[in-house]
Design a protein around this motif. Sequence first.
Motif, PDB file in Angstrom:
ATOM      1  N   VAL B 195       0.866  -1.168   0.000  1.00  0.00           N
ATOM      2  CA  VAL B 195       0.000   0.000   0.000  1.00  0.00           C
ATOM      3  C   VAL B 195       0.907   1.223   0.000  1.00  0.00           C
ATOM      4  O   VAL B 195       1.878   1.283   0.768  1.00  0.00           O
ATOM      5  N   ILE B 196       0.631   2.164  -0.884  1.00  0.00           N
ATOM      6  CA  ILE B 196       1.479   3.349  -0.980  1.00  0.00           C
ATOM      7  C   ILE B 196       0.985   4.402   0.002  1.00  0.00           C
ATOM      8  O   ILE B 196      -0.211   4.558   0.229  1.00  0.00           O
ATOM      9  N   ASP B 197       1.938   5.083   0.570  1.00  0.00           N
ATOM     10  CA  ASP B 197       1.627   6.059   1.618  1.00  0.00           C
ATOM     11  C   ASP B 197       1.241   7.397   0.991  1.00  0.00           C
ATOM     12  O   ASP B 197       2.092   8.234   0.707  1.00  0.00           O
ATOM     13  N   ILE B 198      -0.049   7.567   0.761  1.00  0.00           N
ATOM     14  CA  ILE B 198      -0.550   8.807   0.180  1.00  0.00           C
ATOM     15  C   ILE B 198      -1.725   9.305   1.031  1.00  0.00           C
ATOM     16  O   ILE B 198      -2.222   8.568   1.893  1.00  0.00           O
ATOM     17  N   PRO B 199      -2.155  10.536   0.806  1.00  0.00           N
ATOM     18  CA  PRO B 199      -3.255  11.050   1.645  1.00  0.00           C
ATOM     19  C   PRO B 199      -4.438  10.082   1.738  1.00  0.00           C
ATOM     20  O   PRO B 199      -4.957   9.837   2.824  1.00  0.00           O
ATOM     21  N   ARG B 200      -4.822   9.494   0.616  1.00  0.00           N
ATOM     22  CA  ARG B 200      -5.994   8.629   0.610  1.00  0.00           C
ATOM     23  C   ARG B 200      -5.844   7.390   1.501  1.00  0.00           C
ATOM     24  O   ARG B 200      -6.822   6.824   1.997  1.00  0.00           O
ATOM     25  N   THR B 201      -4.596   6.919   1.687  1.00  0.00           N
ATOM     26  CA  THR B 201      -4.374   5.685   2.464  1.00  0.00           C
ATOM     27  C   THR B 201      -3.919   5.986   3.895  1.00  0.00           C
ATOM     28  O   THR B 201      -3.646   5.070   4.658  1.00  0.00           O
ATOM     29  N   ARG B 202      -3.844   7.284   4.211  1.00  0.00           N
ATOM     30  CA  ARG B 202      -3.252   7.648   5.504  1.00  0.00           C
ATOM     31  C   ARG B 202      -3.949   6.967   6.677  1.00  0.00           C
ATOM     32  O   ARG B 202      -3.307   6.581   7.661  1.00  0.00           O
ATOM     33  N   HIS B 203      -5.250   6.779   6.546  1.00  0.00           N
ATOM     34  CA  HIS B 203      -5.983   6.183   7.679  1.00  0.00           C
ATOM     35  C   HIS B 203      -6.040   4.653   7.615  1.00  0.00           C
ATOM     36  O   HIS B 203      -6.562   4.017   8.509  1.00  0.00           O
ATOM     37  N   TYR B 204      -5.505   4.065   6.518  1.00  0.00           N
ATOM     38  CA  TYR B 204      -5.527   2.595   6.427  1.00  0.00           C
ATOM     39  C   TYR B 204      -4.656   2.008   7.530  1.00  0.00           C
ATOM     40  O   TYR B 204      -3.545   2.485   7.766  1.00  0.00           O
ATOM     41  N   ASN B 205      -5.145   0.945   8.138  1.00  0.00           N
ATOM     42  CA  ASN B 205      -4.316   0.249   9.108  1.00  0.00           C
ATOM     43  C   ASN B 205      -3.563  -0.861   8.382  1.00  0.00           C
ATOM     44  O   ASN B 205      -4.088  -1.952   8.157  1.00  0.00           O
ATOM     45  N   VAL B 206      -2.356  -0.568   7.985  1.00  0.00           N
ATOM     46  CA  VAL B 206      -1.554  -1.502   7.203  1.00  0.00           C
ATOM     47  C   VAL B 206      -0.417  -2.011   8.061  1.00  0.00           C
ATOM     48  O   VAL B 206       0.184  -1.245   8.813  1.00  0.00           O
ATOM     49  N   ASN B 207      -0.126  -3.297   7.954  1.00  0.00           N
ATOM     50  CA  ASN B 207       0.995  -3.889   8.690  1.00  0.00           C
ATOM     51  C   ASN B 207       0.956  -3.499  10.169  1.00  0.00           C
ATOM     52  O   ASN B 207       1.979  -3.088  10.743  1.00  0.00           O
ATOM     53  N   ASP B 208      -0.219  -3.624  10.742  1.00  0.00           N
ATOM     54  CA  ASP B 208      -0.401  -3.349  12.177  1.00  0.00           C
ATOM     55  C   ASP B 208       0.060  -1.956  12.569  1.00  0.00           C
ATOM     56  O   ASP B 208       0.524  -1.747  13.708  1.00  0.00           O
TER      57      ASP B 208
END
Lengths: 248, 248, 248, 248
Positions: B195-208
């Motif tokens: 998952v790329i770290d961009i504004p849209r993904t900022r709130h994604y809980n990725v890799n704990d």
Amino acid sequence: MAPFYAVVAGVGAGTGRSVALKFAKTYPVALLARKPESYESIVAEIQEAGGQAVGISTDLTDPQSVEAAFAVIQKTEGFVGAGLAAAVYNVSGGFGGRKPFLETSLEDLDGSLSANPRGLYIFAKSTLPLLLKAVPTSPNPPTLIVTGATASTRGSARFAPFAAGKFAKRGLVQSLAREFHPQGVHVAHAIIDAVIDIPRTRHYNVNDGAPDGKLSPDAIADEYWHLHQQHRSGFTQEIDLRPYVEKF
Amino acid sequence: MAPFYAVVAGVGAGTGRSVALKFAKTYPVALLARKPESYESIVAEIQEAGGQAVGISTDLTDPQSVEAAFAVIQKTEGFVGAGLAAAVYNVSGGFGGRKPFLETSLEDLDGSLSANPRGLYIFAKSTLPLLLKAVPTSPNPPTLIVTGATASTRGSARFAPFAAGKFAKRGLVQSLAREFHPQGVHVAHAIIDAVIDIPRTRHYNVNDGAPDGKLSPDAIADEYWHLHQQHRSGFTQEIDLRPYVEKF
Amino acid sequence: MAPFYAVVAGVGAGTGRSVALKFAKTYPVALLARKPESYESIVAEIQEAGGQAVGISTDLTDPQSVEAAFAVIQKTEGFVGAGLAAAVYNVSGGFGGRKPFLETSLEDLDGSLSANPRGLYIFAKSTLPLLLKAVPTSPNPPTLIVTGATASTRGSARFAPFAAGKFAKRGLVQSLAREFHPQGVHVAHAIIDAVIDIPRTRHYNVNDGAPDGKLSPDAIADEYWHLHQQHRSGFTQEIDLRPYVEKF
Amino acid sequence: MAPFYAVVAGVGAGTGRSVALKFAKTYPVALLARKPESYESIVAEIQEAGGQAVGISTDLTDPQSVEAAFAVIQKTEGFVGAGLAAAVYNVSGGFGGRKPFLETSLEDLDGSLSANPRGLYIFAKSTLPLLLKAVPTSPNPPTLIVTGATASTRGSARFAPFAAGKFAKRGLVQSLAREFHPQGVHVAHAIIDAVIDIPRTRHYNVNDGAPDGKLSPDAIADEYWHLHQQHRSGFTQEIDLRPYVEKF
């Protein structure tokens, strides 16, 4: 009463014909191809051997045409009420042949995408619901088998449109296998890494003219049948197939 | 005088922006995207930093639109007479999202094929002649870099349309590499497995939620620049890229 | 004060020398090789350029010898108290050369296994604890880089012992990457798909004698350094590297 | 008169037993294993079913022991003067089990290398000359089949010694296939991506306890027999095999 049937999409003088003949020893077989001359003699051959077959002129790149074909199948004597035990996607479309990339056209690419991922997608949308439905009763796990090529795993120079189509088809098959295996439908991909021994290639000088240096379409048919026979305890997702003398 | 320029197809808030900013430190950069809002702020950012950039509204799935874009580039101040040193294809089209295969539509597949192999094909047809022309004079081997994904080598369940498009693009890139490397153009594929770290993904809980658990688009840009810097004695055809905590 | 150092196992006239010279621009470098003549001139070259280096005669297939080497390193001026930032495993052992399988001997296989998975295993057992210890303080993620070959992914005819060793090494590296990436140590494998341009190969007619038709060891060193520079947000696990004219 | 026989190296309660029983329907079968208790009951089972079998205590990691085993076979009633039609290498050695790399020992790695590439190498050196000799007369192409595992293509975390051995074996098999296919000997590798359903695993909770969620060793045996039956016009070099519910 024939409770199960098979369908082969993409028949002609080679793999499709051999696969249809092989599966026709057990099941009524529906043959889909654009033109009657591609399936008529095979249907006759199957019937002469005591099997059941129907050929349907189908544009495999057109969802309506494919849907219509299955409507016809389900009303054909010998197929009425039967479950779908095996579906084989063996379509190979034109891609313009081997040539420098800058001499290819978008039509070459579209031809390859149309016959490969797009056609398979359409075929899978029509067949997977039927295959799923057959899971509880089919003697062998219902099976979707897809014909690939050397270009499925290797993008060679001057084969760009072809590689795009074959890679795409393989990706699609893998995804379907991961989704439908747990539901009991066997989804397999065959990498045919060879020139196939058919009338059109008889004069090709392949593998220095070694005996059995081309791949027999009957050998491919045996493999497809074997994949169909696999117990759900052990599914093969992908096989390669090539003559003993083939460089790889 | 700017003898060479770069073009980035598919820019927005993530990889495309970072790549454009990175290459703009050395070259004037043309940014292609469907809508002005995708490139306007990046163009401004580059110009504020003292670089040269032009944004062009382009339908990257339409050959005429792409051709027209290159016609505009070649008449833009700072790009006139310049050679194409680097072309980056970073388009990701809609594919309908993750869902069961039987709930996908042909439009999902077509979206994936259109943005991936088809768009790349069109872009490659426009850029490879320019890249070839730059071979004798470009300080670094002219480079075509293509963004791939996890799905480029793995068809996951419920990702069938996506996998078809990504596999196809990879096959196309491989074929182009084998054809154009010997002519001096470097063709590379990047498997972005994250998952790329961009504004849209900022709130994604990725890799704990691990720190640096998403892939920084600047890190991707650094890789693309590095690929462009490789001497012809040693070309890399494919890299993978993922955060240290990513499962693979 | 030198807070971090690098170690290169397997140095000679090619990749090992270039890698040592490259890393010596930033770190003191320890060079491990069986014989002093393999490292002495490189150590001198580094020192003349103002860097720090130590060469240690080591049997890289013998755990005691490798352990002893690290004991020496830690007492060497310039390395005392320093953390291990980068470890490169570049050993290539004898495997008897290309020949028919039935003419190979178990010694050929053992040579290949000894230099490849076994030597790497021993080296990894000594270096990974040190690399882990450096994670919190190292400016770049501590890195273990392993040199592979074409045979790492392709078992060619008449190369059975070689392929066994190279495949094994790749499997080992993959496993280590999956285990140690989440702990902050970067583990990478480089597929060197080329004849390397060193004095011994200068007269080889490779790729029809094309300029830059052999892989420059300095290009490999640049790649290894680049891998070491990658931020933990984006690790590459495997790269391929070959001259533009190489068939693949 | 039995003109051809088969040999299975590595028999016990699982794959080896099923393979021996399957091939014994057609050929006399020699069973090699370290201890008599591994083969005695299988030999009895074959003989009770009317087949011919001999068990020989063999250290498959020792060339002399393997050579001695073949000397015994060739003097055993039912095998005298017979050609070798099929050889199966099914040895799996200890590798210490899944554990953190830093807790493994060199003995774990050596166990894995010994049973996998080294044992296969020794077995191949003994069997390939016999298989080659049988090419002109064997009804099916003489076949060497090797059992692999998930770890043959994927180095998972905490499986470093295991992955090293399995990768190595696969590389060796590929190389042998490329060398011996053109000479008429079929060399195939099977990726067994599953827990096998044997007494020892009966209580394992695999795939959420789904029926047929473990791989039946009889299914593996069917595959091996099928590979042996392939015509030289179409050899498969590698298959994967896993239960329908297995994640992959």
